[in-house]
Design a protein around this motif. Structure first.
Motif, PDB file in Angstrom:
ATOM      1  N   ASP B 140       0.466  -1.464  -0.030  1.00  0.00           N
ATOM      2  CA  ASP B 140       0.148  -0.092   0.016  1.00  0.00           C
ATOM      3  C   ASP B 140       1.202   1.273   0.085  1.00  0.00           C
ATOM      4  OD1 ASP B 140      -2.585   1.062   0.307  1.00  0.00           O
ATOM      5  OD2 ASP B 140      -1.795   1.897   1.846  1.00  0.00           O
ATOM      6  N   ALA B 141       2.265   1.146   0.741  1.00  0.00           N
ATOM      7  CA  ALA B 141       3.223   2.449   1.246  1.00  0.00           C
ATOM      8  C   ALA B 141       3.733   2.952   0.108  1.00  0.00           C
ATOM      9  CB  ALA B 141       3.571   2.661   2.285  1.00  0.00           C
ATOM     10  N   GLY B 142       4.019   0.939  -0.963  1.00  0.00           N
ATOM     11  CA  GLY B 142       5.186   1.391  -1.957  1.00  0.00           C
ATOM     12  C   GLY B 142       6.154   1.852  -1.656  1.00  0.00           C
ATOM     13  N   ILE B 143       6.505   0.926  -0.035  1.00  0.00           N
ATOM     14  CA  ILE B 143       8.651   0.704   0.832  1.00  0.00           C
ATOM     15  C   ILE B 143       8.552  -1.246   0.685  1.00  0.00           C
ATOM     16  CG2 ILE B 143       8.779   0.537   2.776  1.00  0.00           C
ATOM     17  CD1 ILE B 143       6.802   3.418   3.147  1.00  0.00           C
ATOM     18  N   ASP B 144       9.821  -0.871   0.305  1.00  0.00           N
ATOM     19  CA  ASP B 144      10.970  -2.679   0.457  1.00  0.00           C
ATOM     20  C   ASP B 144      10.856  -2.481   1.722  1.00  0.00           C
ATOM     21  OD1 ASP B 144      11.832  -3.928  -1.345  1.00  0.00           O
ATOM     22  OD2 ASP B 144      13.580  -3.836   0.600  1.00  0.00           O
TER      23      ASP B 144
END
Lengths: 387, 387
Positions: B140-144
């Protein structure tokens, strides 16, 4: 670069910390300290250490010590903390006796005085006895009351934030005594008052059976039964000074446990009431079945209150002090058996490693720590102090 | 004088403290900070503040912010903490649901995901759900996952020092789960696991109803009954992580209190079991005599365990949280009445001021404090972290 150049305020702060560091190093050393040693202990350069030593000597905190005899070559200059800069009193005000211990600023005991008192003595008379033992110590040591920097008193009962005895069930005419106010005239600095069991716990944490432990419960098992907590290496007083008062919990039989033990029929009628419980424990050690039953009952009574505290704070260790701790070999295994079904994790159980001056020792220790944080750390003396 | 000239080690230490001070100042500011403001906040000269700001920007900890629009004259340079340098997860692993909250290094929530689970779900399935909600947040946040510096999880049960669930009575197949080890692969830095009630207490102390209080007891009253302690402004875990487990004390009826309340005959048969207790409290508020009797009984049950904790630690405040805290108006006066005859001093009783995400909030808070002391204070990042 600029960020490495501290501002004026930082420097003053740094200088104060360095001075306090040097003072602590001198104070905790077991022998006089050379300048080279002082530099190592404080992490400063030798030149800075020398400046600090001179400054502290000028201020009366330190003294140069004559060279060690037989030293070869140019002798190293050596310094010591002037522990005689001031003195502290540790008081143990119990139901049956009053003990005063006079110590220097390192906590080294100079002299002591003890008086036995009847537990039903009037308040004014008990206060007079407290004054008497302190005067006896001062006279014995040839020290003026103006050199007393801190009086630290331990008393039975719940102690309020102003040093008043808010509640003292075990001592007649003692509830409501304004102890700190009463002691104030005998002290150039601060009067500290705390519950006696709590000071015993402090002594155990600093010097005794809880020395290496951060979280501990201390149980005083004597003519009464009381408890105190060490949390995070510090005595936990509670918001109203009533921490550890599990004996008031109606479901724990702490209020009557000691009396019930002493009333065991195994005690011959010629044994004085004060010695009865110890007699029962000795009889149980010999295998007397009536005594064993009484001790089992006592262990159950202690365990019920102790389990409530253990489940609440989950301490690493429980230390058993008070007169009955001399029979820890009889009591502790039974206490462990009773705790096991009550607790998630039974803590390590240990007997006290201190004597019956542990309350006064805790009081001295508290006074010395107060002197360090209130006076030494700020390079000041109590305003009313005289050399 | 030499004593005022700090040695090299002192300077490095001072520089590190100054950098950390500046980082803290930027981090806690609600808006970008000018160099003049940074100097004031850190107590440094403006030149030192500028050097520090440049240093922190070079290191990626801070970023310069464009001038405020409409500023007259030469605009002041402004800086902010790069909260997006890394991220943390706060997890609430309950019997009936799993909640994941993703936040930046300031604790600002980025996104959340929650799943309901049956309380008797198998361990592997519950662990899979935990993975799912975390993945959902990251997607959802586009975080790895390599940008996650700390995962802080709250779970029911007693948690051991290695982040294992040592004992979980309320959740099937959960005792013995090595939660920290399981979560480790999803984190570049540290995994922290603690008891959920304890993290709720932390949230109350940092953000909620115990915010201004050093010593407090937190009670979770919901489908179960549990407690946690705040001592000296910190969550008290206990030596074996079992502090606050007074519900295990055989004389307290905590294990059955919630069930007994829910079984009150005042509850119509069509009310689902999970809502029964709230129904009884609502009926008691309306004056239903059967419900009033059931709530009085529940208050007595809670009071018995709470009194044991109050007598042990003497807290300033008790905070009531959990689902039933929504009926604090019905519960707290009764709880006070029951405590009065049991305690020496009844603490201030307050309802929780947080919602039912308080465990995850406490977890986030704990993660952010861990990031501060472990990484920011030492000017370092987790070794496995990638930007």
């Amino acid at each position: 670069m600029n960020a490495s150049r501290p501002a004026g305020g930082d420097l003053a702060q740094l200088r104060r910390l360095n001075a306090f560091g040097a003072l602590r190093a001198l104070r905790s050393a077991s022998a006089p300290v050379t300048l080279t040693e002082l530099a190592t202990l404080t992490g400063l350069s030798r030149a800075s250490a020398e400046d600090l030593a001179t400054e502290l000597t000028d201020q009366g905190w330190a003294a140069e010590v004559p060279p060690a005899p037989g030293a070869v070559g140019r002798p190293a200059r050596r310094y010591r903390f002037r522990a005689e800069s001031g003195y502290v009193f540790g008081l143990d005000i119990g139901a049956h006796s009053v003990l005063a211990v006079l110590a220097d600023l390192c906590g080294t005991v100079v002299t002591t005085a003890r008086r036995t008192v009847p537990p039903d003595i009037r308040r004014a008379d008990r206060l007079a006895v407290i004054g008497d033992v302190m005067t006896e110590c001062l006279d014995d040591a040839g020290i003026d009351a103006h050199r007393i920097w801190t009086i630290s008193a331990g008393t039975t009962g719940v102690v309020g934030p102003e040093g008043d005895v808010v509640l003292a069930g075990a001592v007649a005419d003692w509830t409501g005594v304004r102890l700190a106010e009463h002691l104030d005239e005998r002290c150039a600095g601060t009067v500290l008052v705390d519950n006696d069991t709590r000071l015993a716990a402090l002594a155990e944490q600093r010097l005794g059976a809880a020395r290496d432990v951060e979280d501990a419960v201390y149980i005083h098992a004597g003519l009464g039964l009381s408890a105190a907590l060490i949390i995070g290496g510090r005595v936990h007083r509670g918001y109203g000074g009533a921490a550890g008062e599990i004996g008031s919990f109606p479901v724990t039989p702490w209020a009557t446990a000691a009396t019930r033990l002493a009333c065991c029929p195994a005690v011959p009628s010629d044994v004085p009431p004060r010695d009865a419980a110890a007699h029962v424990l000795a009889a149980a050690r010999r295998g007397d079945t009536v005594a064993v039953r009484a001790v089992d009952r006592y262990a159950s009574d202690v365990a019920l209150g102790l389990a409530a505290m253990v489940l609440t704070v989950d301490p690493q260790r429980v230390v058993l002090g008070g007169g009955l701790a001399q029979s820890a070999d009889v009591l502790l295994p039974r206490l462990r058996n009773r705790l096991e079904p009550l607790c998630i994790r039974v803590p390590d159980l240990q007997p006290s490693s201190l004597g019956d001056d542990r309350v006064a020792l805790g009081a001295i220790w508290r006074a010395v720590e107060h002197v360090e944080t209130t006076y030494l750390a700020h390079n000041r003396r109590p305003t009313a102090a005289r050399p």
